[in-house]
Design a protein around this motif. Structure first.
Motif, PDB file in Angstrom:
ATOM      1  N   LEU A 110     125.629   1.140 196.848  1.00  0.00           N
ATOM      2  CA  LEU A 110     126.374   1.173 198.104  1.00  0.00           C
ATOM      3  C   LEU A 110     125.499   0.810 199.298  1.00  0.00           C
ATOM      4  CD1 LEU A 110     128.414   4.471 197.554  1.00  0.00           C
ATOM      5  CD2 LEU A 110     129.140   2.125 197.110  1.00  0.00           C
ATOM      6  N   HIS A 111     124.195   0.766 199.097  1.00  0.00           N
ATOM      7  CA  HIS A 111     123.281   0.494 200.206  1.00  0.00           C
ATOM      8  C   HIS A 111     123.008  -0.997 200.345  1.00  0.00           C
ATOM      9  CE1 HIS A 111     122.541   4.779 200.455  1.00  0.00           C
ATOM     10  NE2 HIS A 111     122.225   4.797 199.163  1.00  0.00           N
ATOM     11  N   ASP A 112     122.872  -1.464 201.574  1.00  0.00           N
ATOM     12  CA  ASP A 112     122.529  -2.866 201.825  1.00  0.00           C
ATOM     13  C   ASP A 112     121.114  -3.180 201.343  1.00  0.00           C
ATOM     14  OD1 ASP A 112     124.967  -3.455 202.959  1.00  0.00           O
ATOM     15  OD2 ASP A 112     124.312  -2.999 204.997  1.00  0.00           O
ATOM     16  N   HIS A 113     120.226  -2.174 201.373  1.00  0.00           N
ATOM     17  CA  HIS A 113     118.842  -2.372 200.966  1.00  0.00           C
ATOM     18  C   HIS A 113     118.653  -1.736 199.593  1.00  0.00           C
ATOM     19  CE1 HIS A 113     118.017  -3.833 204.994  1.00  0.00           C
ATOM     20  NE2 HIS A 113     118.634  -2.761 205.475  1.00  0.00           N
ATOM     21  N   TYR A 114     119.011  -2.497 198.573  1.00  0.00           N
ATOM     22  CA  TYR A 114     118.987  -1.971 197.214  1.00  0.00           C
ATOM     23  C   TYR A 114     117.557  -1.693 196.776  1.00  0.00           C
ATOM     24  CZ  TYR A 114     119.869  -1.717 192.189  1.00  0.00           C
ATOM     25  OH  TYR A 114     119.939  -1.312 190.879  1.00  0.00           O
ATOM     26  N   LEU A 115     117.331  -0.528 196.177  1.00  0.00           N
ATOM     27  CA  LEU A 115     116.027  -0.076 195.694  1.00  0.00           C
ATOM     28  C   LEU A 115     114.963  -0.112 196.803  1.00  0.00           C
ATOM     29  CD1 LEU A 115     115.880  -1.758 192.156  1.00  0.00           C
ATOM     30  CD2 LEU A 115     116.354   0.639 192.697  1.00  0.00           C
ATOM     31  N   GLY A 116     115.421   0.109 198.030  1.00  0.00           N
ATOM     32  CA  GLY A 116     114.486   0.178 199.143  1.00  0.00           C
ATOM     33  C   GLY A 116     113.958  -1.159 199.601  1.00  0.00           C
ATOM     34  N   ARG A 117     114.533  -2.265 199.088  1.00  0.00           N
ATOM     35  CA  ARG A 117     114.080  -3.597 199.486  1.00  0.00           C
ATOM     36  C   ARG A 117     115.034  -4.173 200.529  1.00  0.00           C
ATOM     37  NH1 ARG A 117     109.214  -4.097 198.780  1.00  0.00           N
ATOM     38  NH2 ARG A 117     109.254  -6.366 198.450  1.00  0.00           N
ATOM     39  N   ALA A 146     108.931  -8.111 190.249  1.00  0.00           N
ATOM     40  CA  ALA A 146     108.038  -7.075 189.721  1.00  0.00           C
ATOM     41  C   ALA A 146     108.145  -5.800 190.544  1.00  0.00           C
ATOM     42  CB  ALA A 146     106.596  -7.577 189.705  1.00  0.00           C
ATOM     43  N   VAL A 147     108.251  -5.959 191.864  1.00  0.00           N
ATOM     44  CA  VAL A 147     108.417  -4.785 192.734  1.00  0.00           C
ATOM     45  C   VAL A 147     109.756  -4.106 192.436  1.00  0.00           C
ATOM     46  CG1 VAL A 147     108.687  -4.001 195.114  1.00  0.00           C
ATOM     47  CG2 VAL A 147     106.925  -5.692 194.540  1.00  0.00           C
ATOM     48  N   LEU A 148     110.806  -4.916 192.286  1.00  0.00           N
ATOM     49  CA  LEU A 148     112.123  -4.356 191.978  1.00  0.00           C
ATOM     50  C   LEU A 148     112.107  -3.626 190.638  1.00  0.00           C
ATOM     51  CD1 LEU A 148     114.425  -7.308 193.115  1.00  0.00           C
ATOM     52  CD2 LEU A 148     114.370  -5.009 194.113  1.00  0.00           C
ATOM     53  N   SER A 170     113.078   0.154 190.127  1.00  0.00           N
ATOM     54  CA  SER A 170     114.169   0.463 189.202  1.00  0.00           C
ATOM     55  C   SER A 170     113.728   1.496 188.165  1.00  0.00           C
ATOM     56  CB  SER A 170     114.640  -0.825 188.506  1.00  0.00           C
ATOM     57  OG  SER A 170     115.774  -0.584 187.713  1.00  0.00           O
ATOM     58  N   ASP A 171     112.482   1.384 187.692  1.00  0.00           N
ATOM     59  CA  ASP A 171     111.947   2.386 186.765  1.00  0.00           C
ATOM     60  C   ASP A 171     111.918   3.765 187.426  1.00  0.00           C
ATOM     61  OD1 ASP A 171     111.613   0.531 184.773  1.00  0.00           O
ATOM     62  OD2 ASP A 171     109.463   0.256 185.118  1.00  0.00           O
ATOM     63  N   GLU A 172     111.520   3.783 188.701  1.00  0.00           N
ATOM     64  CA  GLU A 172     111.479   5.060 189.423  1.00  0.00           C
ATOM     65  C   GLU A 172     112.881   5.655 189.564  1.00  0.00           C
ATOM     66  OE1 GLU A 172     109.627   4.273 193.158  1.00  0.00           O
ATOM     67  OE2 GLU A 172     107.684   3.718 192.274  1.00  0.00           O
ATOM     68  N   LEU A 173     113.878   4.802 189.839  1.00  0.00           N
ATOM     69  CA  LEU A 173     115.255   5.281 189.952  1.00  0.00           C
ATOM     70  C   LEU A 173     115.737   5.852 188.625  1.00  0.00           C
ATOM     71  CD1 LEU A 173     117.973   5.614 191.384  1.00  0.00           C
ATOM     72  CD2 LEU A 173     118.476   3.232 190.817  1.00  0.00           C
ATOM     73  N   ALA A 174     115.461   5.133 187.528  1.00  0.00           N
ATOM     74  CA  ALA A 174     115.872   5.629 186.209  1.00  0.00           C
ATOM     75  C   ALA A 174     115.212   6.970 185.922  1.00  0.00           C
ATOM     76  CB  ALA A 174     115.508   4.608 185.133  1.00  0.00           C
ATOM     77  N   LEU A 218     116.931   9.842 187.641  1.00  0.00           N
ATOM     78  CA  LEU A 218     118.184  10.274 187.017  1.00  0.00           C
ATOM     79  C   LEU A 218     117.920  11.229 185.852  1.00  0.00           C
ATOM     80  CD1 LEU A 218     120.163   6.889 186.874  1.00  0.00           C
ATOM     81  CD2 LEU A 218     120.377   8.693 188.574  1.00  0.00           C
ATOM     82  N   LEU A 219     116.798  11.014 185.159  1.00  0.00           N
ATOM     83  CA  LEU A 219     116.495  11.815 183.979  1.00  0.00           C
ATOM     84  C   LEU A 219     115.693  13.076 184.297  1.00  0.00           C
ATOM     85  CD1 LEU A 219     115.471   8.893 181.581  1.00  0.00           C
ATOM     86  CD2 LEU A 219     117.600  10.198 181.517  1.00  0.00           C
ATOM     87  N   GLU A 220     114.872  13.015 185.339  1.00  0.00           N
ATOM     88  CA  GLU A 220     113.917  14.096 185.624  1.00  0.00           C
ATOM     89  C   GLU A 220     114.546  15.478 185.783  1.00  0.00           C
ATOM     90  OE1 GLU A 220     111.431  16.858 187.586  1.00  0.00           O
ATOM     91  OE2 GLU A 220     113.150  15.888 188.573  1.00  0.00           O
ATOM     92  N   PRO A 221     115.711  15.621 186.463  1.00  0.00           N
ATOM     93  CA  PRO A 221     116.274  16.966 186.632  1.00  0.00           C
ATOM     94  C   PRO A 221     116.836  17.579 185.350  1.00  0.00           C
ATOM     95  CG  PRO A 221     117.125  15.449 188.296  1.00  0.00           C
ATOM     96  CD  PRO A 221     116.475  14.626 187.234  1.00  0.00           C
TER      97      PRO A 221
END
Length: 299
Positions: A23-30, A102-104, A108-112, A115-118
């Motif tokens: 939903l964000h214009d700046h996907y994955l902080g980019r 590569a940055v994305l 993306s790995d951090e986002l995944a 989702l799993l960490e909690p």
């Protein structure tokens, strides 16, 4: 369709879009939206035909062109016509494009991970398994079945792949010249038809139907690419061909197969086919099947 199921799908869609940040214009902080980021992933190291890229993502040509122009302006891709056919354009990542991807990937790995960490270990396993099942079912829903001429390049690609697999799997190998292959005319209307399955525009399966006058309908040359097995495509072919045969007033559907194709034999039994005595002289067949079907009402 069940209203509760529709509401559950909509709730799932809302949850996913929120959690993965589309939903964000700046996907994955980019500094770019999700559409541009997805294109960078899909282009790949070797580049991609723009038409295939559009088919792969199921996007409007104008929208893809706008996304590519934006990426090109930012120096992340190049778009060039092919020397042999300038109507065909190929898009490739620049060095800056590969660095951005590569940055994305890292984000993306951090986002995944977020989702799993909690979740505890059991919950993570359940979530990943559920995601795999959803991915499989959604992929199955994107496969199209199209009637094409047997000489269409996609049909020929599937048949070559099919014959290659039979050569590897049959005890005696497979020689198309020895088999009772239907002539192309037998798989063209009004004498028959030929279906090709496509996933993201790529041919991944085929099946033919013969409709000889005054005789049962016969399924020929049904094949599903290994990478799409498990999506229920073979059963979907059977259902579609049965429907087409019924529309042509047939009450019997036939097919033959080789003993090496054990998964196919199990499928035919589960789909309601019964083994019968040989009805042809196919040298590669060990099993012959028939199914009684209900012709479609005339008029």
């Amino acid at each position: 369709m069940d209203a509760g199921q529709i509401e559950q799908v909509r709730r799932f869609n809302r949850t996913v879009t929120e959690r993965v940040g589309v939903l964000h214009d700046h996907y994955l902080g980019r500094d770019r939206p999700v559409g541009e980021a997805r294109l960078l992933w899909e282009i790949g190291e070797q580049g991609q035909d723009v038409r295939r890229l559009r088919e792969r993502l199921g996007l409007d040509s104008g929208y893809v062109s706008r996304l590519l122009r934006s990426l090109e302006t930012d120096g992340l891709v190049t778009v060039e016509p092919q020397p042999r056919d300038r109507r065909v354009r190929t898009v490739r990542l620049t060095d800056a494009g590969r660095a951005e991807r590569a940055v994305l990937d890292g984000h993306s790995d951090e986002l995944a991970g977020s989702l799993l960490e909690p979740l505890n270990a059991a919950q993570r396993a359940r979530l990943v398994a559920a995601m795999a099942e959803v991915d499989r079912l959604l992929t199955a829903g994107t496969v199209t079945l199209d009637a094409v001429d047997p000489d269409h390049p996609d049909a020929q690609h599937c048949l070559r792949s099919y014959f290659t697999e039979l050569q590897q799997r049959f005890e005696t190998g497979f020689d198309p010249a020895r088999s009772l292959l239907p002539d192309a005319g037998e798989l063209r209307p009004p004498h028959g038809l030929f279906l090709v399955a496509r996933l993201h525009g790529e041919p991944v399966g085929c099946a033919g139907l013969k409709l000889p006058p005054g005789a049962p309908a016969e399924i020929k040359r049904m094949w599903v690419a290994p990478r799409t097995r498990g999506l229920g495509l073979a059963r979907r072919f059977l259902a579609e061909l049965e429907s087409r045969a019924a529309q042509h007033g047939r009450d019997v559907l036939r097919l033959d197969t080789n003993k090496a194709l054990t998964a196919a034999i199990s499928l035919y039994h589960s789909y309601g086919f019964q083994e019968v005595p040989a009805f042809n002289a196919e040298p590669y067949a060990h099993h012959w099947f028939e199914k009684q079907i209900t012709p479609a009402p005339s008029g």
